[in-house]
Design a protein around this motif. Structure first.
Motif, mmCIF file in Angstrom:
data_model
loop_
_atom_site.group_PDB
_atom_site.id
_atom_site.type_symbol
_atom_site.label_atom_id
_atom_site.label_comp_id
_atom_site.label_asym_id
_atom_site.label_seq_id
_atom_site.Cartn_x
_atom_site.Cartn_y
_atom_site.Cartn_z
ATOM 1 N N SER A 167 52.029 13.741 71.923
ATOM 2 C CA SER A 167 50.999 13.380 71.347
ATOM 3 C C SER A 167 50.004 13.766 70.377
ATOM 4 C CB SER A 167 50.521 14.992 73.033
ATOM 5 O OG SER A 167 50.493 14.245 74.554
ATOM 6 N N SER A 170 50.784 11.871 68.189
ATOM 7 C CA SER A 170 49.818 10.891 68.498
ATOM 8 C C SER A 170 48.405 10.698 68.162
ATOM 9 C CB SER A 170 49.819 10.127 69.892
ATOM 10 O OG SER A 170 50.981 9.950 70.549
ATOM 11 N N ASP A 180 45.289 1.859 69.388
ATOM 12 C CA ASP A 180 46.004 2.425 70.381
ATOM 13 C C ASP A 180 47.697 1.792 70.711
ATOM 14 O OD1 ASP A 180 44.614 4.581 71.516
ATOM 15 O OD2 ASP A 180 43.495 3.278 72.918
ATOM 16 N N ALA A 181 47.334 0.669 70.387
ATOM 17 C CA ALA A 181 48.792 -0.051 70.490
ATOM 18 C C ALA A 181 49.749 0.450 69.132
ATOM 19 C CB ALA A 181 48.402 -1.915 69.989
ATOM 20 N N GLU A 184 51.153 3.701 70.248
ATOM 21 C CA GLU A 184 52.708 3.040 71.899
ATOM 22 C C GLU A 184 53.956 2.752 70.775
ATOM 23 O OE1 GLU A 184 53.195 1.283 75.464
ATOM 24 O OE2 GLU A 184 51.271 0.925 74.431
ATOM 25 N N GLY A 188 57.890 4.554 69.862
ATOM 26 C CA GLY A 188 58.209 3.280 71.186
ATOM 27 C C GLY A 188 59.577 3.981 69.975
#
Length: 233
Positions: A167, A170, A180-181, A184, A188
């Motif tokens: 987290s 992020s 946010d995209a 992610e 990934g």
């Protein structure tokens, strides 16, 4: 080094920026590594350094060269575009005459070439499985003088076992402008394209099983860790 080079070929242009976001303390880690090598080898002596996975920033070379004017470097990386980026940084710093570049793996270099030190930074967690990790470390050991230092740095730990760290990772990308995209997508890639050693103890075992001893950690940042170890006599 046996990791696929395709993902690094595509990342060559952005690597200098992204690596500093992914690793909080990127420059500090390299500076401490340079200071440790200078303290171990001596700034005034002539020495030959093997820089494995040198592609991208060539920060290992740029930083140590500021301390040790008599050191020469062999820079090796399996990605041509990444090595081109490193070559450009070395040229911009006026260090061309001190660096030999080789596209390929550590294993491709002559084993008889004995180096006074080596670095392997940001590589080990991209190699799948313990055997590939042990192989590149053993290849480095075979090319080092007994007692020569190795700087090893990279991610360690099982990512999913540290949700708070994930987290925080992020949030660090968000801090640097990612939406946010994008966050992610970056997580990934990390979770599916890297396989770090499971723990600090696993790193120590890999080093000990590949011809190194006296490993000491000198830097840590979330999942990242950095060690200095010595080629066993």
């Amino acid at each position: 080094m046996t990791a696929s080079t395709s993902k690094f070929d595509a990342r060559a242009d952005e690597y200098a920026v992204q690596s500093r976001i992914a690793l909080a303390g990127y420059d500090a880690c390299h500076e401490l590594a340079a200071c440790l090598l200078a303290a171990r080898l001596g700034r005034g002596r002539h020495a030959r350094l093997l820089v494995a996975g040198a592609g991208g920033t060539a920060q290992e070379i740029l930083t140590t060269a500021r301390l040790a004017p008599h050191w020469r470097y062999t820079a090796v990386d399996p990605s041509g575009p990444m090595l081109d980026a490193a070559r450009a940084n070395v040229a911009a710093a006026g260090l061309d005459a001190r660096v030999d570049f080789h596209v390929g793996r550590v294993e491709d270099l002559p084993a008889r070439g004995r180096f006074d030190a080596a670095t392997l930074i940001g590589v080990l967690h991209h190699l799948p499985g313990s055997e590939a990790k042990r192989a590149v470390l053993a290849a480095l050991a075979a090319r080092l003088e007994p007692g020569a230092p190795l700087i090893l740095a990279g991610n360690r730990g099982v990512y999913a076992s540290h949700p708070l760290f994930l987290s925080a990772w992020s949030e660090r990308w968000r801090l640097h402008g990612a939406d946010d995209a994008e966050v992610e997508a970056k997580l990934g890639k990390i979770l599916h394209a890297a396989e770090p050693p499971a723990s600090d103890a696993a790193v120590a075992a890999l080093l000990a099983g590949s011809g190194f001893e006296a490993a000491e950690m000198f830097f840590s940042s979330l999942f990242w860790g950095a060690w200095i170890a010595l080629r066993a006599a």
